[in-house]
Design an enzyme around this catalytic site. Sequence first.
Site, PDB file in Angstrom:
ATOM      1  N   GLU A 171       1.632   2.329   3.058  1.00 18.10           N
ATOM      2  CA  GLU A 171       1.999   1.249   4.184  1.00 18.10           C
ATOM      3  C   GLU A 171       2.325   0.126   3.781  1.00 18.10           C
ATOM      4  O   GLU A 171       1.754  -0.945   4.050  1.00 18.10           O
ATOM      5  CB  GLU A 171       0.733   1.334   5.060  1.00 18.10           C
ATOM      6  CG  GLU A 171       0.606   2.668   5.912  1.00 18.10           C
ATOM      7  CD  GLU A 171      -0.595   2.580   6.792  1.00 18.10           C
ATOM      8  OE1 GLU A 171      -1.179   1.277   7.297  1.00 18.10           O
ATOM      9  OE2 GLU A 171      -1.149   3.685   7.537  1.00 18.10           O
ATOM     10  N   HIS A 412      -8.777  12.332  19.617  1.00 15.22           N
ATOM     11  CA  HIS A 412      -8.472  11.162  18.415  1.00 15.22           C
ATOM     12  C   HIS A 412      -9.940  11.586  17.461  1.00 15.22           C
ATOM     13  O   HIS A 412     -11.009  11.170  18.235  1.00 15.22           O
ATOM     14  CB  HIS A 412      -8.196   9.803  18.786  1.00 15.22           C
ATOM     15  CG  HIS A 412      -8.171   8.818  17.776  1.00 15.22           C
ATOM     16  ND1 HIS A 412      -8.895   7.886  17.809  1.00 15.22           N
ATOM     17  CD2 HIS A 412      -7.100   8.882  16.794  1.00 15.22           C
ATOM     18  CE1 HIS A 412      -8.331   7.106  16.616  1.00 15.22           C
ATOM     19  NE2 HIS A 412      -7.511   8.011  16.155  1.00 15.22           N
ATOM     20  N   HIS A 482      -3.241  10.759  10.114  1.00  8.82           N
ATOM     21  CA  HIS A 482      -2.656   9.433   9.743  1.00  8.82           C
ATOM     22  C   HIS A 482      -3.495   9.077   8.456  1.00  8.82           C
ATOM     23  O   HIS A 482      -4.741   9.451   8.356  1.00  8.82           O
ATOM     24  CB  HIS A 482      -2.913   8.709  10.902  1.00  8.82           C
ATOM     25  CG  HIS A 482      -1.930   8.555  11.842  1.00  8.82           C
ATOM     26  ND1 HIS A 482      -1.358   7.526  12.478  1.00  8.82           N
ATOM     27  CD2 HIS A 482      -1.354   9.801  12.565  1.00  8.82           C
ATOM     28  CE1 HIS A 482      -0.210   7.858  13.260  1.00  8.82           C
ATOM     29  NE2 HIS A 482      -0.358   9.251  13.429  1.00  8.82           N
ATOM     30  N   GLU A 483      -3.133   8.078   7.677  1.00 10.21           N
ATOM     31  CA  GLU A 483      -3.491   7.820   6.479  1.00 10.21           C
ATOM     32  C   GLU A 483      -3.917   8.947   5.220  1.00 10.21           C
ATOM     33  O   GLU A 483      -4.499   8.660   4.372  1.00 10.21           O
ATOM     34  CB  GLU A 483      -4.915   6.810   6.703  1.00 10.21           C
ATOM     35  CG  GLU A 483      -4.483   5.566   7.406  1.00 10.21           C
ATOM     36  CD  GLU A 483      -4.480   5.819   9.017  1.00 10.21           C
ATOM     37  OE1 GLU A 483      -3.996   5.353   9.685  1.00 10.21           O
ATOM     38  OE2 GLU A 483      -5.371   6.664   9.342  1.00 10.21           O
ATOM     39  N   GLU A 507       3.516   0.981  14.303  1.00 11.70           N
ATOM     40  CA  GLU A 507       2.260  -0.199  14.526  1.00 11.70           C
ATOM     41  C   GLU A 507       2.378  -1.440  14.150  1.00 11.70           C
ATOM     42  O   GLU A 507       1.876  -2.405  14.343  1.00 11.70           O
ATOM     43  CB  GLU A 507       1.011   0.640  14.417  1.00 11.70           C
ATOM     44  CG  GLU A 507       0.781   0.930  12.778  1.00 11.70           C
ATOM     45  CD  GLU A 507      -0.404   1.601  12.488  1.00 11.70           C
ATOM     46  OE1 GLU A 507      -1.177   1.920  13.396  1.00 11.70           O
ATOM     47  OE2 GLU A 507      -0.565   2.077  11.248  1.00 11.70           O
TER      48      GLU A 507
END
Length: 702
Positions: A171, A412, A482-483, A507
């Site tokens: 990121e 989630h 994600h990540e 984001e």
Amino acid sequence: MNKLLTIFMLLSTVLGLQAQELSSPDKNLKFKFSLQDNGVPTYELSYKNKPIIKSSKLGIETKDVPSFLNGFVISNAVQTSFDESWNPVLGEQKTIRNHYNELLVTLAQPSVKDRYIRIRFRLFDDGLGFRYEFPEQKNLSYFIIKEEKTQFALAGDHKAFWLPGDFDTQEYSTVTSNLSEVRGKMKAAVTPNASQTTFSPTGLQTPLMMKSKDGLYINIHEAALVDYSCMSLNLNDSNFVLESFLTPDAIGDKGYLQAPAQSPWRTIIVSDKATDILASKLILNLNEPTKYADVSWIKPVKYVGVWWEMITGKSTWAYNDLESVQLGVTDYSKTKPNGKHAANTQHVKEYIDFAAANGFDAVLVEGWNEGWEDWFGKTKDYVFDFITPYPDFDVQELHRYAASKNVKMMMHHETSGSVRNYERHMDDAYKFMIDNGYNSVKSGYVGNIIPRGEHHYGQWLVNHYLYAITKAADYKIMVNAHEAVRPTGLNRTYPNLLANESARGTEYESFGGNNPDHTTILPFTRLMGGPMDYTPGIFQTKISAYNPENTSFVHSTLVHQLALYVTMYSPLQMAADLPETYAKFMDAFQFIKDVAADWDETVILEAEPGDYISIARKAKNKDEWYIGSITDENPRTATITFEYLPKGKNYEAVIYADGKTASYDKNPQSYTIRKMKINSKTKVKVNLASGGGAAISVKPIK
């Protein structure tokens, strides 16, 4: 050199095995494998007689057994050809051709009795893939990798689109510079993140996109990353040699293998056309066919969600403002709500209504489960159990309500980096999903990894991510991670891996902004390995409209956001903005409603990394095409052609374009919509504003 090795090398020379050459099917790529003095394996690659990779060493340094670096002789070399076509479960085109010439070299080390390895090279028209293979054998069982020593000796000081080498995050904003400038720009390139571990002032991540001064486009990455550490690259900026640099574990080891075993493929994609890089399917072709007998449950997903309002600061994930909570101990029913918790039953029903009214498949809800008050940056093992909702979130009622509207709920799971805790609860969490109508999950790995000292991109975590995907498949659940580690084409083998994040997504527009050229680079870098959940569709580009304390703004025009649904391939696409904002722009929102997420055909019309991209795609099983065109901060005119349409047939094109005064920083919401009749001979010029774009839907005239 000992006598035995001398005899073997002389024998290899007599047998003609000392050097091996290979050509791609179209003859444009030439490859050579040979042994240097002392039996060091090397390779070279050229394209149309221009050097791509100069003589580069191969090998693996080990910790507990003699290394696989030198002392080799070629005991066998076999060349074969392969040509097939296959159909992806989800993808950019209905059929993919897998055509290559292969060289399989067997290397023995006479100084180590009864031991050998193989290196397999596959040369496609668009590039090279190679991997190390360790067959089952008498004198090789378990071994520990100290470092992989694969080199990529470049032919010059190329222009590169690079990220700082890091074991925990991608990121970062992409830096565009010559390789010789990496060292001087590295410090500024390393910006803060929730978890990060850089390793070198010239360390780089893959996929690494480059352009040579004589106009060659070169992309280096890896394919089929399984049971191995993720590869970064360390640049020697005195001679422009890149060398592999694997992610270590908590004690510094780079990998634990047991024969039979193999490394991931190392990939080099090459062309003199940027459009060919985006069209390449080399990485997918180097992955195995799907492991699943039944794939009928794997579908593309267009979704909305309770997410962007938390990202902007308008709402919160947390139910209250407690500074310390303990799952199973804290009684949330006795605590005071903060009044900003977005994941409440009534509010989620509003999103379900919006999804149903506009034809979306699913609604994502973040912040629905207990524990969000006390998770970020704590390196806390037991944060979430993934099944306990906050008091204001009625799981059963929302299941009933969504089902009545023919809308699915998207789960989630934020692990907070506590991988051990996630695995502990995974079966219960997936069962809970099935019981309550969820068939897809967005998982997250924010923060430092537990067990402490492990990295997001190490072998241990690579194995965990695949475990989560295959365990989800047992429950017929699709995954959006994600990540996690950057993708390497595993969505071919495990197609329930719909998408990953693994880069700066939308984001970051709320965290200070992505550069205007960001989405003109990502398809050449991050997306080379697989689909990205970029979460486009932001129409309200001033974040202060949702949170007066946040002065960030989205670095693109509204129409650029529309075009991303085409230029950023993913079978998982989110309309990320708030329903009340879309209600103000329903004519533009129509494109998001119409655009497909799965495709029969893709045509790359024009592209230049960091500058512009125009792509046309044909919707799966429909006679409809969608075109997206984007530019960086520089306005330009895109020329859109339609040669791919059937000859003699007329279509209606709806063209969404930037307004005359549009720009990403001053007038991002200015747009026009016009219709025109087109056919395969039509050419359309569309003006793209600064940070702007164009989006076109094409449907047959009835």
